[in-house]
Design a protein around this motif. Structure first.
Motif, PDB file in Angstrom:
ATOM      1  N   PRO A  98       0.838  -1.206   0.000  1.00 40.75           N
ATOM      2  CA  PRO A  98       0.000   0.000   0.000  1.00 40.75           C
ATOM      3  C   PRO A  98       0.869   1.251   0.000  1.00 40.75           C
ATOM      4  N   GLN A 218      -2.996   2.310  10.600  1.00 41.30           N
ATOM      5  CA  GLN A 218      -4.060   2.125   9.620  1.00 41.30           C
ATOM      6  C   GLN A 218      -3.641   1.214   8.480  1.00 41.30           C
ATOM      7  N   ARG A 221      -4.946  -2.233   8.628  1.00 42.25           N
ATOM      8  CA  ARG A 221      -6.409  -2.400   8.618  1.00 42.25           C
ATOM      9  C   ARG A 221      -6.996  -2.289   7.211  1.00 42.25           C
ATOM     10  N   ILE A 222      -6.295  -1.621   6.312  1.00 43.23           N
ATOM     11  CA  ILE A 222      -6.828  -1.443   4.967  1.00 43.23           C
ATOM     12  C   ILE A 222      -6.564  -2.690   4.124  1.00 43.23           C
ATOM     13  N   TRP A 224      -5.065  -4.972   1.280  1.00 44.20           N
ATOM     14  CA  TRP A 224      -3.843  -4.995   0.471  1.00 44.20           C
ATOM     15  C   TRP A 224      -4.152  -5.669  -0.855  1.00 44.20           C
TER      16      TRP A 224
END
Length: 378
Positions: A98, A218, A221-222, A224
């Motif tokens: 990311p 964060q 948590r997002i 990938w």
């Protein structure tokens, strides 16, 4: 326009103003490219038997950041990988970091790229060994890329993987159920993210560092992005990756020259439409982007795993036997270099070589290597 000319004109000023960002690897790369195929590296000397004309074939630097080098190595790598292709469906998987983690990755390349490979290989091994998917020992080849088509920093791993595994007892194999997708990509992304976080934690514990605390929570948590798609018999995928195995992020054909303001024009192809457009970069911005893709010394950009690793030749032989491919075809030998005379077009004969001038002589001269005849002849 070539990269050596750009570096000769702009590197001294760029290096003087960016010392805090440059490593020894950057200086080595710039020196190699500037010296490539010049008297600074010496030459092979050829002479025509008919007209006695002499030709100097200057030595290449063979640095992976050089746009002129790597062609022969690329051809040999491609032939070797194509010779190992199995008569099964192949898949290309792409593991992408990311955006929030890329700055950290660049600042800690010396160990982070190894962690990136380790997280990817652990993820694929776990999925491949799961009976719900394949249920055996896989084999795959991974290649590190760090760039976009505009030379921005975008580290990701491309993986070529045959859709077949060898059973634990080595007596049978299992094939992928389909030819379009190998594993569920969302689950791959979650597992890859988790493993990389654990590896950063392990590095902190082993080295007494606090790198994990420097990363925005964060990131973990997002979603990938991991892509997986079928690529047929694998030949096209091998040839795609081969273009960058022994080379860097661009080719010299994409360097279109300078505009009226002295900026560099770079030809870029859109990944969405396939159309070519040019962008302009100041010389400093071009060199900054080029430097982002100079890898730490000794880092292996290409790695083989499972039954494709160097330590698992017996497993690969067993797998080939089960598939009915009894012999491993030998890659074709590279064609010998033939230098032809510029006057009579007849083959020239190698008669000697010139050695590079001593470093102290180059330092005292205060000049960059020139693309003319070497200072001595045999």
């Amino acid at each position: 326009l070539d990269l050596a000319s750009i570096l000769t004109a702009h590197w001294p000023r760029f290096a003087a103003s960016h010392r805090h960002l440059l490593t020894r690897a950057h200086y080595r790369a710039a020196d190699a490219v500037i010296s490539c195929r010049t008297p600074a590296l010496g030459a092979q000397v050829y002479r025509c038997g008919d007209c006695a004309k002499v030709h100097f074939a200057y030595h290449s630097c063979n640095h992976r950041a050089c746009l002129k080098c790597g062609g022969q190595a690329q051809a040999e790598w491609t032939a070797a990988q194509e010779a190992k292709l199995l008569p099964v469906s192949y898949f290309m998987l792409t593991f992408t970091l990311p955006e929030q983690l890329r700055r950290f990755a660049y600042q800690h390349q010396a160990w982070f790229y190894d962690a990136l490979f380790a997280a990817m290989s652990s993820t694929l091994n776990t999925f491949a060994r799961d009976a719900k998917h394949l249920g055996g020992t896989p084999g795959f080849t991974a290649v590190l890329h760090t760039w976009t088509r505009k030379l921005a920093y975008h580290p990701h791993l491309h993986v070529i993987m045959p859709g077949v595994v060898l059973s634990e007892d080595g007596l049978s194999l299992r094939r992928a159920k389909g030819t379009k997708y190998l594993f569920p990509v969302k689950a791959l992304g979650v597992a890859f993210r988790h493993r990389l976080m654990k590896l950063i934690m392990a590095h902190d514990k082993a080295e007494g560092t606090r790198h994990l605390s420097q990363i925005d929570p964060q990131v973990w948590r997002i979603p990938w992005v991991v892509d997986s798609r079928g690529v047929g018999n694998g030949q096209a995928a091998v040839r795609y990756l081969a273009r960058y195995v022994n080379k860097t992020a661009l080719s010299e054909q994409r360097l279109l020259g300078y505009d009226a303001a002295g900026n560099l024009r770079l030809n870029c192809q859109s990944s969405a439409t396939g159309e070519w457009t040019s962008i302009t970069l100041t010389p400093d911005e071009f060199l900054r982007r080029w430097c982002q893709h100079i890898l730490p010394k000794g880092l292996m950009r290409v790695r083989h795993y499972g039954f494709l690793s160097a330590a698992a030749k017996a497993k690969l032989a067993r797998l080939r036997h089960i598939l009915g491919v009894l012999t491993l075809p030998r890659p074709p030998a590279p064609e010998p270099l033939v230098i032809k005379c510029g006057c009579c077009a007849k083959p020239m004969r190698l008669v000697g070589r010139t050695d590079p001038p001593p470093l102290w002589r180059l330092m005292l001269s205060g000049t960059q290597p020139k693309r003319g005849p070497p200072p001595t002849t045999p």
